[in-house]
Design an enzyme around this catalytic site. Structure first.
Site, PDB file in Angstrom:
ATOM      1  CG  ASP A   1      -2.593   2.223  -2.542  1.00 16.17           C
ATOM      2  OD1 ASP A   1      -3.145   2.670  -1.525  1.00 16.17           O
ATOM      3  OD2 ASP A   1      -1.370   2.226  -2.711  1.00 16.17           O
TER       4      ASP A   1
ATOM      5  CE  LYS B   1      -3.846   2.155   2.457  1.00 15.39           C
ATOM      6  NZ  LYS B   1      -3.319   3.513   2.163  1.00 15.39           N
TER       7      LYS B   1
ATOM      8  CE  LYS C   1       4.713   8.691  -4.212  1.00 18.30           C
ATOM      9  NZ  LYS C   1       4.093   7.369  -4.319  1.00 18.30           N
TER      10      LYS C   1
ATOM     11  CE  LYS D   1       4.967   0.085  -3.018  1.00 18.05           C
ATOM     12  NZ  LYS D   1       5.687   1.140  -3.749  1.00 18.05           N
TER      13      LYS D   1
END
Length: 252
Positions: free
Chosen positions: A127, A9, A40, A14
């Site tokens: 996600d 998530k 991102k 991560k």
């Protein structure tokens, strides 16, 4: 060559974990490649001291099929080969499809053959596990998927969804579930909940990481813990985790 996808998530730590594992394995002499599969495009920032790295999709928009590997690849700490898939312009495309395009571009450009990595990490936002975000699970990409989670309920829920996606692809010869990684947040019953999750999917908790100010201090320096604080207990935890993940990924 061993290919590993790490899912989790958003916000669970991560990219920090993957970058430190990549740095730890590079220190052992292995040739490592890290591919950030997050819109991102910041997965490899700590490996590069936050130096600029054009995302594959951004370069594709500018140069089309004329792009070269030199346009989209940069060296990081320990010689780690760094790539960022990137994402579409806001409101103008699907981030999942962008991952597909980026991975196909790397393959067509011969990235794996040129750099000949011993280990490839795909750092994937978990996600949503559909479309392009599931691409690293497909045959020919990752050999094993590891899921990073804390004991927080939303992280556990996302981790379960990721594991279910991996299991649903089992009969197609796709990546197998390598296990779970616990990134502690010191919530009630954290260890127990993650162990229960691993039991539900007949796998193991491969390793666990403490919550530490050392991680934040390294991030402020734009570095991994392995580079910034190599003698710290936290660096030791990342090295131990990297060894465990690498060993588990090699099992068939």
């Amino acid at each position: 060559m061993i290919k590993i996808a790490v899912y989790g998530k958003g916000g669970v730590g991560k990219s920090t974990t993957v970058s430190n594992m990549a740095a730890a394995l590079a220190d052992t002499g292995l040739r490592v490649m890290q591919i950030g599969c997050d819109p991102k495009a910041d997965s490899t920032a700590a490996l590069r001291g936050r130096a600029d790295l054009p995302a594959v999709l951004d370069v594709m928009r500018r140069k089309g099929q004329s792009l070269s590997l030199e346009d989209i690849v940069r060296p990081g700490y320990g010689g780690v080969v760094c790539v960022e898939a990137g994402g579409p312009l806001p409101g103008r495309g699907c981030a999942g499809r962008g991952i597909v395009a980026a991975l196909e571009t790397l393959e067509a450009a011969g990235a794996y053959g040129l750099y000949q990595p011993d280990i490839v990490f795909y750092d994937v936002l978990g996600d949503v596990v559909c479309g392009g975000f599931a691409m690293p699970m497909h045959k020919g990409y990752a050999d094993a998927v590891f899921v990073l989670t804390s004991g927080e309920n939303m992280a556990i829920h996302a981790a379960a969804n990721i594991a279910m996606a991996v299991e649903s692809f089992r009969d197609r010869g796709y990546a197998r579930l390598g296990g779970f990684i616990l990134n502690r947040r010191h919530v009630p019953r954290e260890e127990e909940k993650v162990q229960e999750l691993a039991g539900d999917f007949h796998t193991a908790v491969i390793g666990a990481l403490d919550r530490s100010d050392t991680v934040m201090k390294a991030e402020e320096l734009g570095k991994t813990v392995i580079e910034a604080f190599p003698d710290s207990p936290m660096a030791g935890q990342y090295r131990q985790l990297a060894r465990a993940v690498y060993a588990a990924a090699q099992r068939r």
